[in-house]
Design an enzyme around this catalytic site. Structure first.
Site, short mmCIF file in Angstrom:
data_model
loop_
_atom_site.label_atom_id
_atom_site.label_comp_id
_atom_site.label_asym_id
_atom_site.label_seq_id
_atom_site.Cartn_x
_atom_site.Cartn_y
_atom_site.Cartn_z
N GLU A 132 0.88 -1.18 0.07
CA GLU A 132 -0.01 0.01 0.12
C GLU A 132 0.95 1.27 0.04
OE1 GLU A 132 -2.77 -0.36 -0.69
OE2 GLU A 132 -3.33 -2.48 -0.17
N ASP A 136 3.54 -4.93 -5.52
CA ASP A 136 3.88 -5.96 -4.80
C ASP A 136 5.47 -6.27 -5.01
OD1 ASP A 136 1.37 -7.10 -4.71
OD2 ASP A 136 1.32 -8.39 -6.46
ZN LIG Z 1 -2.83 -2.57 -4.58
#
Ligand SMILES: [Zn+2]
Length: 674
Positions: free
Chosen positions: A514, A578
């Site tokens: 995030e 990621d």
């Molecule tokens: Zn995301």
């Protein structure tokens, strides 16, 4: 991504057969016994970590997919059912909140009353559509439909001004399609052509259920398809919608009117109850211009047919079995490969969460979320922010000026953990026992009023997008904040009893993910205050694009299903997050060790367990049909690549598992942005 959320939560139907037998889900913690020792982790780490779990956890008949997220969601469903059943017992002294959630749920569960009513709850809606005298009356009718939550023609909402984020303005957006994305109307591969044919059949069947004779219904369905194809022509695809420059066009009310003179916007804005405004974000002017052409190309009768379709479509889930089943058949069975309708109670828990989320959420957090959870999560966020700061400072490709700006942005991120400080107000909302559909429509009216009342107001940072039982997390580039609802702060993401390595690989990497969104291809275009503003030097931007280009190309070569490859551009932001998230979580873990390597657990080093912590949250089975659908509309990669993609870019992974340089899990051309 309102479309996506809506579609996935609306895929629904009937049968309470499973209800009695279902037991609360098993423990979702990681165990070393789940590892498939017959698979070399350097060949396919996802298979090594997940194949046993996958073999033991086939997709249930009533789902299009099943993964560890779903295990967690399911646990939440049992907790919420318990809350709702208690609240639905009609007894003296129930609080007004209990009355609302209890009676909403009880009405939804009252299958026999819903069955008896058939399509009658929509009677007034249909009469109102029939009574339209001219196209000039369409704006008035759209007011009624939009307030009830029916998506027709376009969307109207409030949101932050991209270039002045502390100010909430009005937004007009594309909308009004019955299929998930504009591409569904134009792709000419055999599967897409077949799907369109089935969509038209589905629309016709719904008209037949309303009492039309089959010939008339088929003709009407064709009209719906023509109108929607016309609207889709002006709409943007999901990849383009990730580019903020393409969906921000601040226009005066006069400029909007000039785009579509045939549609009376003043009537619409006043009718829908929006506070007065002079300018707004017309996310996509070409859509509105095109809408005008579609409006004039079709007769009033055609438009009535279109409105009638969307009325039954949007409300089908709370009508009688025949409607529910037909809706399920197309949207869940055909489109997503789901075999069976979910048990009624699960659907009703979902609808109650959707319509009265903050009322349910208040009870949910009292029962599940302690102060300790919040404290430990905040500590972890702090550790991840520190690691990202160190990472930014050490980047070889970024110049000093941009670094300073990036660090300012990182410092400014607000962390929202657990649940909101300001619950939504439902006091004006009337929930009537026995009126399942009416309750949902009134909840939509109440919510639209809440959202539109923000127009012209300063941004209230206490407003959360979703209720606390949600198993998800997000970053908002316009507010520069991250949100972690209580629902995700549980095993396997976060476990009080697990070692640091597992927790940093789980929730730690999700927090990192995030945070990285603030610096992906989309988020990096917004500054510390959430304003769309370029804070990069030209050279640094070029370097950044080269590096994200590496990730785009890497993922564009991954095969999702059959010969269908991932869309490297659509998934770029998520893949960057990621990769970056995992890397900074790893840095944070090493910081935590401070040079003192913990003893192995189950014969696995802390570094090895970290990567297992990440893989573990992504173990997932899903139907090919759903995979196919998500490739078009979902910015996230399939689970296998969320695991193998980032790991193959990390020398730290290679080292932890002693992989040879030529192993499939070692990307020769490793990508690294953050
Ligand atoms: Zn995301």
């Amino acid at each position: 991504m309102r479309n996506l959320l809506k579609l996935l939560t609306v895929s629904i139907m009937l049968t309470s057969a499973l209800f009695a037998q279902e037991k609360p889900p098993a423990d979702v913690r990681f165990s070393a016994g789940l590892l498939d020792k017959s698979i070399d982790p350097c060949n396919d780490f996802y298979a090594y970590a997940c194949s046993k779990w996958k073999a033991q956890n086939p997709v249930p008949a009533d789902r299009p997919s099943w993964g560890r997220f779903n295990e967690l969601q399911q646990r939440g469903e049992y907790i919420v059912r318990d809350i709702l059943e208690k609240a639905s017992a009609d007894r003296p002294g129930r609080s007004s909140n209990e009355q609302k959630i209890g009676d909403y749920y009880a009405s939804c569960m009252d299958e026999s009353a819903i069955e008896k009513a058939g399509a009658r709850p929509l009677e007034q809606d249909f009469q109102s559509i029939v009574a339209i005298q001219s196209k000039a009356e369409l704006p008035k009718e759209m007011v009624r439909l939009h307030r009830e939550g029916t998506d027709v023609l376009f969307g109207f909402d409030s949101g932050s001004d991209f270039k002045n984020a502390s100010q909430i303005i009005a937004e007009v957006d594309q909308g009004g399609l019955g299929m998930p994305d504009r591409d569904y109307y134009f792709k000419d591969d055999p599967k897409s052509v077949e799907l369109r044919k089935k969509y038209v059949e589905h629309v016709a069947k719904m008209f037949v259920l309303l009492g039309d004779d089959p010939g008339k219904a088929a003709a009407a369905a064709k009209v719906v398809m023509e109108i929607e194809t016309g609207l889709a022509k002006g709409a943007l695809d999901q990849t383009s919608r990730r580019d903020p420059q393409k969906i921000y066009h601040k226009l005066s009310n006069q400029e909007l009117a000039a785009l579509s003179p045939a549609f009376n916007w003043t009537t619409y804005f006043e009718g829908v109850g929006a506070p007065r405004f002079d300018s707004l974000n017309v996310s996509e002017p070409d859509f509105i211009k095109n809408m005008q052409e579609v409006l004039s190309a079709h007769s009033l009768d055609d438009w009535k047919t279109y409105l009638r379709w969307h009325t039954v479509h949007n409300n089908a889930r709370l009508l009688s079995t025949a409607f529910v089943n037909e809706n399920f058949d197309f949207y869940a069975r055909t489109m997503q490969g789901t075999k069976e309708l979910r048990p009624r109670w699960k659907r009703c828990v979902g609808y109650t969460n959707g319509d009265l989320g903050d009322l349910v959420g208040q009870v949910y957090v009292q029962q599940t979320f302690g102060a300790e959870g919040k404290e430990r999560t905040l500590a972890m966020v702090g550790a991840l922010e520190k690691a990202l700061g160190e990472d930014i400072k050490s980047l070889p490709w970024m110049g000093a000026d941009t670094k300073t700006q990036a660090l300012v942005k990182l410092q400014a991120i607000t962390n929202r953990i657990g649940y909101t400080d300001k619950w939504r107000d439902y006091s004006a909302l009337q929930i009537v026992r026995g009126d399942a559909l009416g309750n949902s429509q009134r909840a939509n009216q109440n919510d639209m009023k809440r959202r539109l009342n923000k127009i012209g107001q300063p941004l209230d940072k206490r407003d959360w997008e979703y209720p606390p039982m949600t198993v998800n997390a997000n970053y908002d580039p316009n507010q520069n904040n991250i949100t972690f609802p209580a629902g995700i702060l549980q095993p396997p993401f976060y476990d009080n009893h697990a070692d640091d390595a597992m927790n940093f690989g789980g929730i730690g990497a999700v927090i990192g993910h995030e945070l990285t969104h603030g610096f992906d291809d989309e988020g990096s275009q917004f500054d510390a205050d959430g304003n769309l503003r370029d804070w990069w030097t030209a050279n640094d931007k070029k370097q950044f694009e080269e590096r994200t280009g590496c990730i785009k190309d890497q993922y564009a070569n991954f095969v999702a299903v059959d010969d269908l490859k991932l869309n490297g551009k659509l998934t770029l932001g998520e893949n960057t997050a990621d990769n970056g998230g995992l890397r900074i979580a790893y840095m944070a873990l090493l910081n935590r060790f401070a040079g003192k390597e913990p003893a192995p657990i189950d014969g696995l080093s802390a570094e090895q367990r970290f990567f297992l912590g990440w893989a573990n949250v992504w173990c997932n089975n899903q139907t090919d049909a759903l995979t196919r659908m998500l490739v078009t509309i979902d910015p996230h990669s399939p689970s296998k690549y969320r695991v193998n993609g980032p790991l193959s870019n990390m020398p730290e992974f290679r080292e932890a598992y002693h992989c040879p340089a030529t192993a499939p899990m070692v990307n020769q051309n490793a990508c690294k942005v953050w």
